[in-house]
Design a protein around this motif. Structure first.
Motif, PDB file in Angstrom:
ATOM      1  N   LYS A  91       2.379  -2.985   9.325  1.00  0.00           N
ATOM      2  CA  LYS A  91       1.064  -3.224   9.914  1.00  0.00           C
ATOM      3  C   LYS A  91      -0.066  -2.791   8.977  1.00  0.00           C
ATOM      4  CE  LYS A  91       0.810   1.116  12.580  1.00  0.00           C
ATOM      5  NZ  LYS A  91       0.624   1.688  13.941  1.00  0.00           N
ATOM      6  N   TYR A  92       0.266  -1.958   7.984  1.00  0.00           N
ATOM      7  CA  TYR A  92      -0.746  -1.511   7.028  1.00  0.00           C
ATOM      8  C   TYR A  92      -0.774  -2.373   5.756  1.00  0.00           C
ATOM      9  CZ  TYR A  92      -0.815   2.630  10.000  1.00  0.00           C
ATOM     10  OH  TYR A  92      -0.915   3.483  11.075  1.00  0.00           O
ATOM     11  N   TRP A  93       0.141  -3.321   5.655  1.00  0.00           N
ATOM     12  CA  TRP A  93       0.215  -4.151   4.455  1.00  0.00           C
ATOM     13  C   TRP A  93      -0.925  -5.167   4.428  1.00  0.00           C
ATOM     14  CZ3 TRP A  93       6.025  -5.772   3.515  1.00  0.00           C
ATOM     15  CH2 TRP A  93       6.819  -4.605   3.471  1.00  0.00           C
ATOM     16  N   GLN A  94      -1.333  -5.544   3.227  1.00  0.00           N
ATOM     17  CA  GLN A  94      -2.294  -6.630   3.036  1.00  0.00           C
ATOM     18  C   GLN A  94      -1.520  -7.847   2.540  1.00  0.00           C
ATOM     19  OE1 GLN A  94      -5.656  -6.758   3.653  1.00  0.00           O
ATOM     20  NE2 GLN A  94      -5.440  -4.753   4.621  1.00  0.00           N
ATOM     21  N   LYS A 134       0.825  -1.219   0.000  1.00  0.00           N
ATOM     22  CA  LYS A 134       0.000   0.000   0.000  1.00  0.00           C
ATOM     23  C   LYS A 134       0.853   1.260   0.000  1.00  0.00           C
ATOM     24  CE  LYS A 134      -3.711  -2.534   0.322  1.00  0.00           C
ATOM     25  NZ  LYS A 134      -4.600  -2.711  -0.849  1.00  0.00           N
ATOM     26  N   ASN A 135       2.050   1.167  -0.593  1.00  0.00           N
ATOM     27  CA  ASN A 135       2.985   2.297  -0.636  1.00  0.00           C
ATOM     28  C   ASN A 135       3.287   2.836   0.763  1.00  0.00           C
ATOM     29  OD1 ASN A 135       3.456   2.578  -3.518  1.00  0.00           O
ATOM     30  ND2 ASN A 135       1.316   3.212  -3.658  1.00  0.00           N
ATOM     31  N   ASN A 136       3.338   1.930   1.727  1.00  0.00           N
ATOM     32  CA  ASN A 136       3.562   2.327   3.116  1.00  0.00           C
ATOM     33  C   ASN A 136       4.736   1.542   3.690  1.00  0.00           C
ATOM     34  OD1 ASN A 136       3.216   2.818   6.001  1.00  0.00           O
ATOM     35  ND2 ASN A 136       1.160   3.520   5.475  1.00  0.00           N
ATOM     36  N   ILE A 137       5.641   2.209   4.384  1.00  0.00           N
ATOM     37  CA  ILE A 137       6.813   1.527   4.945  1.00  0.00           C
ATOM     38  C   ILE A 137       6.467   0.726   6.203  1.00  0.00           C
ATOM     39  CG2 ILE A 137       8.448   3.201   4.010  1.00  0.00           C
ATOM     40  CD1 ILE A 137       8.613   4.435   6.839  1.00  0.00           C
ATOM     41  N   PHE A 138       5.296   0.993   6.794  1.00  0.00           N
ATOM     42  CA  PHE A 138       4.908   0.308   8.022  1.00  0.00           C
ATOM     43  C   PHE A 138       4.129  -0.964   7.695  1.00  0.00           C
ATOM     44  CE2 PHE A 138       5.193   4.845   9.186  1.00  0.00           C
ATOM     45  CZ  PHE A 138       6.220   4.752  10.134  1.00  0.00           C
ATOM     46  N   GLY A 144      -8.025  -8.325  -4.783  1.00  0.00           N
ATOM     47  CA  GLY A 144      -7.921  -6.870  -4.748  1.00  0.00           C
ATOM     48  C   GLY A 144      -7.199  -6.328  -3.544  1.00  0.00           C
ATOM     49  N   PHE A 145      -6.742  -7.212  -2.670  1.00  0.00           N
ATOM     50  CA  PHE A 145      -6.004  -6.798  -1.468  1.00  0.00           C
ATOM     51  C   PHE A 145      -6.768  -5.721  -0.698  1.00  0.00           C
ATOM     52  CE2 PHE A 145      -2.806  -8.644  -4.226  1.00  0.00           C
ATOM     53  CZ  PHE A 145      -2.061  -9.423  -3.356  1.00  0.00           C
ATOM     54  N   ASN A 146      -8.064  -5.998  -0.492  1.00  0.00           N
ATOM     55  CA  ASN A 146      -8.937  -5.137   0.314  1.00  0.00           C
ATOM     56  C   ASN A 146      -9.248  -3.790  -0.345  1.00  0.00           C
ATOM     57  OD1 ASN A 146     -10.480  -5.097   2.682  1.00  0.00           O
ATOM     58  ND2 ASN A 146      -9.032  -3.751   3.713  1.00  0.00           N
ATOM     59  N   GLU A 147      -9.098  -3.723  -1.678  1.00  0.00           N
ATOM     60  CA  GLU A 147      -9.443  -2.496  -2.392  1.00  0.00           C
ATOM     61  C   GLU A 147     -10.592  -2.689  -3.375  1.00  0.00           C
ATOM     62  OE1 GLU A 147      -6.336  -0.225  -4.254  1.00  0.00           O
ATOM     63  OE2 GLU A 147      -4.925  -0.649  -2.631  1.00  0.00           O
ATOM     64  N   PHE A 148     -10.973  -3.929  -3.620  1.00  0.00           N
ATOM     65  CA  PHE A 148     -11.965  -4.230  -4.650  1.00  0.00           C
ATOM     66  C   PHE A 148     -13.269  -3.475  -4.417  1.00  0.00           C
ATOM     67  CE2 PHE A 148     -15.561  -6.899  -6.058  1.00  0.00           C
ATOM     68  CZ  PHE A 148     -15.320  -6.879  -7.432  1.00  0.00           C
ATOM     69  N   VAL A 149     -13.798  -3.577  -3.208  1.00  0.00           N
ATOM     70  CA  VAL A 149     -15.107  -2.977  -2.916  1.00  0.00           C
ATOM     71  C   VAL A 149     -15.074  -1.459  -3.122  1.00  0.00           C
ATOM     72  CG1 VAL A 149     -16.818  -2.543  -1.113  1.00  0.00           C
ATOM     73  CG2 VAL A 149     -15.784  -4.812  -1.343  1.00  0.00           C
ATOM     74  N   SER A 150     -14.076  -0.792  -2.577  1.00  0.00           N
ATOM     75  CA  SER A 150     -14.024   0.677  -2.678  1.00  0.00           C
ATOM     76  C   SER A 150     -13.807   1.137  -4.117  1.00  0.00           C
ATOM     77  CB  SER A 150     -12.913   1.218  -1.781  1.00  0.00           C
ATOM     78  OG  SER A 150     -11.660   0.695  -2.165  1.00  0.00           O
ATOM     79  N   ARG A 151     -13.124   0.330  -4.914  1.00  0.00           N
ATOM     80  CA  ARG A 151     -12.816   0.727  -6.287  1.00  0.00           C
ATOM     81  C   ARG A 151     -14.004   0.543  -7.247  1.00  0.00           C
ATOM     82  NH1 ARG A 151      -7.928   1.964  -8.289  1.00  0.00           N
ATOM     83  NH2 ARG A 151      -6.169   1.967  -6.864  1.00  0.00           N
ATOM     84  N   VAL A 152     -14.755  -0.525  -7.076  1.00  0.00           N
ATOM     85  CA  VAL A 152     -15.796  -0.814  -8.067  1.00  0.00           C
ATOM     86  C   VAL A 152     -17.201  -0.396  -7.620  1.00  0.00           C
ATOM     87  CG1 VAL A 152     -14.453  -2.749  -8.956  1.00  0.00           C
ATOM     88  CG2 VAL A 152     -16.262  -3.180  -7.286  1.00  0.00           C
ATOM     89  N   ASN A 153     -17.339  -0.012  -6.369  1.00  0.00           N
ATOM     90  CA  ASN A 153     -18.669   0.366  -5.872  1.00  0.00           C
ATOM     91  C   ASN A 153     -19.011   1.802  -6.289  1.00  0.00           C
ATOM     92  OD1 ASN A 153     -21.121   0.156  -4.444  1.00  0.00           O
ATOM     93  ND2 ASN A 153     -20.197   1.120  -2.640  1.00  0.00           N
TER      94      ASN A 153
END
Length: 236
Positions: free
Chosen positions: A197-200, A191-195, A226-235
């Motif tokens: 804990k935010y990774w999927q 998720k472009n995050n170095i931490f 979708g690594f937890n992005e599918f719903v937000s992207r297609v809805n």
């Protein structure tokens, strides 16, 4: 009289203990034999690289029904990625039907709450499907040998959008034999995050399946496409 009774009770306890010893010894021998037998299966384990006489896309198509049907439906809507799976040198982390079913279910639960009509893969925005599906394809044909030297894993750019994905080798431990079990990969969207804990993250069920133009690793059914992005992207 009391002394006699106590003496008899002590004798009975001693006899019971002597009778229990052979039973305990047999149980220990049985456990040892079982453990040795189990360990021997892992000592004999060899992670053979499977080979398929065809392209990555042909491998997916050749699998039994209800394995990659949803994935193929999406790929057939994305001509550029379809060509990539057929003609480019790639490593593909393949999500199974279960991954898509979970994503679609979550999407339509939300849409129902919002008073919207259901959406399915054939209806979803093609651009969003392309962005998400590209993240499962890495340029270059690589087996687990490419990741094993990197204890903390390594980043690779995905096809099409050069999105950074993280790959970490994970050889599972067998009983009595450290790093003696099957090989696995942890495939993550940072998720472009170095931490971290935010990774999927997602684990694999099978690795190192060699096709003519690449390597296929099959993701575990619990992976959410979708690594937890599918719903937000297609809805929409």
């Amino acid at each position: 009289m009391e002394l006699v009774v106590n003496h008899k009770m002590k004798m009975i306890n001693i006899k019971i203990k002597f009778l229990q010893l052979p039973i305990m010894l047999l149980a220990l021998i049985g456990l040892t034999f079982t453990a040795c037998k189990k360990d021997s299966e892992y000592y004999d384990y060899e992670n053979k690289v499977k080979e398929f006489n065809g392209t990555v896309l042909q491998y997916l198509t050749a699998q039994p029904a209800n394995t990659f049907d949803s994935l193929l439906l999406v790929i057939n809507r994305l001509p550029d990625l379809k060509d990539t799976l057929n003609n480019q040198s790639i490593t593909f982390f393949a999500p199974t039907n279960a991954s898509f079913q979970a994503a679609i279910k979550n999407l339509n639960i939300l849409r129902k709450d919002q008073g919207k009509t259901p959406l399915y893969l054939k209806d979803c925005d093609v651009k969003e499907l392309e962005i998400l599906t590209s993240r499962y394809i890495i340029r270059g044909s690589r087996t687990t040998d490419s990741y094993a030297p990197f204890a903390d894993g390594i980043l690779f750019a995905s096809v099409k959008y050069a999105y950074p994905m993280h790959i970490q080798y994970d050889k599972l431990n067998a009983s009595g034999f450290v790093e003696g079990g099957p090989q696995s990969i942890i495939y993550s969207d940072p998720k472009n995050n170095i931490f971290e804990k935010y990774w999927q993250r997602s684990n694999t069920n099978a690795v190192n399946i060699k096709a003519k133009n690449g390597v296929i690793n099959v993701l575990a059914p619990l992976h959410d496409y979708g690594f937890n992005e599918f719903v937000s992207r297609v809805n929409q």
